[in-house]
Design an enzyme around this catalytic site. Structure first.
Site, PDB file in Angstrom:
ATOM      1  NE  ARG A  44      34.345  27.134  45.357  1.00  0.00           N
ATOM      2  CZ  ARG A  44      33.298  26.871  45.413  1.00  0.00           C
ATOM      3  NH1 ARG A  44      32.765  26.333  43.959  1.00  0.00           N
ATOM      4  NH2 ARG A  44      32.171  27.183  46.099  1.00  0.00           N
ATOM      5  CE  LYS A 134      44.484  40.372  44.127  1.00  0.00           C
ATOM      6  NZ  LYS A 134      44.293  39.174  42.988  1.00  0.00           N
ATOM      7  CE  LYS A 217      49.264  39.644  41.536  1.00  0.00           C
ATOM      8  NZ  LYS A 217      48.575  38.315  42.318  1.00  0.00           N
TER       9      LYS A 217
END
Ligand code: 5MM
Length: 336
Positions: A44, A134, A217
């Protein structure tokens, strides 16, 4: 101009956008398994580091949204990941919600969780180098959904999140995503998305958020993925700009769209058309996950040590989206 406003503008200046690399381990595992790469912390990291050290990070990617695992990892040259991103000229950010769970009393809908202990987690992320955050609320469209309950409860959570983030001197990205799944029309998407965004701002204002220090967003206005009545790109752009014009207070400096399952080219083309029609003062840019990473991931999976070729593919997507964020993209440039 507040410090938060300066940061928000810096993330989105000159056609820059955001790389959403905040897939939770579960989602990243699905993405890696789909291209037959084992989902280990090392793999990852390797894929993400490949993107974060690409040359387009300077000039095209103003911010990167990280996941908890990644923000604590070290790159091969021993920099922490936030240091690497900063050295490349971009700004590190972090996803702070803990995921969407079933909403009590409306079991087909979701409420995003993560408020408990958030103030302390934010302090930790700030120390690790994050400058923005976020949180994503998700809504699905059916005859009955999104319900007033889902619209209100997610807006309330987004506002409480944003207040804590600004208290900690970071810019909150407020992401209410009305999903593309279903056979609804673009008109339905327009009506529901407008209602969702307007409720978010009602709550953000109630919670005294500095609107000049956030980034919205949202999704674009699209017909449902299974709908037979698709609208063309120009209509998508027209409806998207109109929806934001009637729903977003003018103090908000920037809007960074999610790609939401559009193909890479669709996401770029629609962003370009939006900017060609943008008659507002909002910056309209991108905060793409899949639409920035898909081709790069596919290529990388063939040889995970071929960093250069993977970066070339990622650089092209980042550059095309930066052009689109300025309304300067074309098919010719795409295929050059
Ligand atoms: C990168 O994916 C994020 C969600 O991850 P989890 O589902 O694992 O929490 C997602 O919030 C993403 O940031 C946005 O949806 C934008 O990504 P797309 O792929 O829609 O552009």
């Amino acid at each position: 101009m507040s410090e938060l406003n300066t940061t928000a503008l810096k993330i989105l200046e000159n056609g820059k956008g955001i790389l959403a690399a905040d897939e939770s381990t579960g989602t990243m595992t699905k993405r890696l398994e789909a291209v037959k790469v084992p989902s280990t912390p090392e793999n990852r990291l390797l894929f993400r580091e490949t993107l974060f050290s690409a040359s387009s990070m300077t000039g095209c990617i103003g911010g990167v949204i990280l996941y908890d695992e990644t923000i604590k990892q070290k790159s091969t040259n021993k920099y922490s990941i936030p240091e690497l991103i900063s050295k490349m000229g971009s700004i590190p950010g972090i996803k702070v919600d803990t995921g969407a769970k079933v909403l009590a009393n409306s079991l087909d809908e979701k409420i995003t969780e993560g408020l408990d202990g958030l103030r302390d987690r934010l302090k930790e992320y700030y120390k690790l180098g994050a400058k923005f955050t976020k949180w994503r609320g998700v809504y699905n469209i059916t005859k009955e959904h999104p319900s007033k309950l889902a619209i209100y409860s997610n807006a309330h959570a987004l506002a409480r999140y944003a207040a804590l983030v600004q208290e900690c001197n970071m810019v909150p990205i407020v992401e209410p995503e009305v999903l593309m799944d279903g056979n609804h029309s673009a008109h339905d998407c327009f009506i529901k998305t407008s209602e969702v965004i307007q409720k978010c701002f009602e709550e953000l204002i109630l919670h005294k958020i500095d609107l000049s220090g956030i980034i919205l967003k949202p999704n674009m206005i699209l017909s449902g993925a299974e709908s037979k009545n698709k609208i063309d790109g120009k209509e998508i752009a027209k409806m998207t700009v109109e929806c934001l014009k009637i729903s977003v207070p003018t103090e908000v400096p920037g809007i960074a769209f999610l790609s939401g399952g559009q193909s890479e080219i669709e996401a770029t083309e629609n962003l370009d058309l939006i900017n060609k029609q943008n008659n507002t003062n909002f910056i309209m840019s991108f905060s793409y996950g899949r639409a920035l990473q898909q081709s790069a991931l596919k290529h990388w999976s063939k040889d995970i040590n071929n960093i250069e070729e993977t970066q070339k593919i990622f650089n092209h997507r980042a550059r095309m989206n930066t052009l689109a964020a300025q309304g300067k993209w074309s098919k010719e440039l795409e295929n050059k």
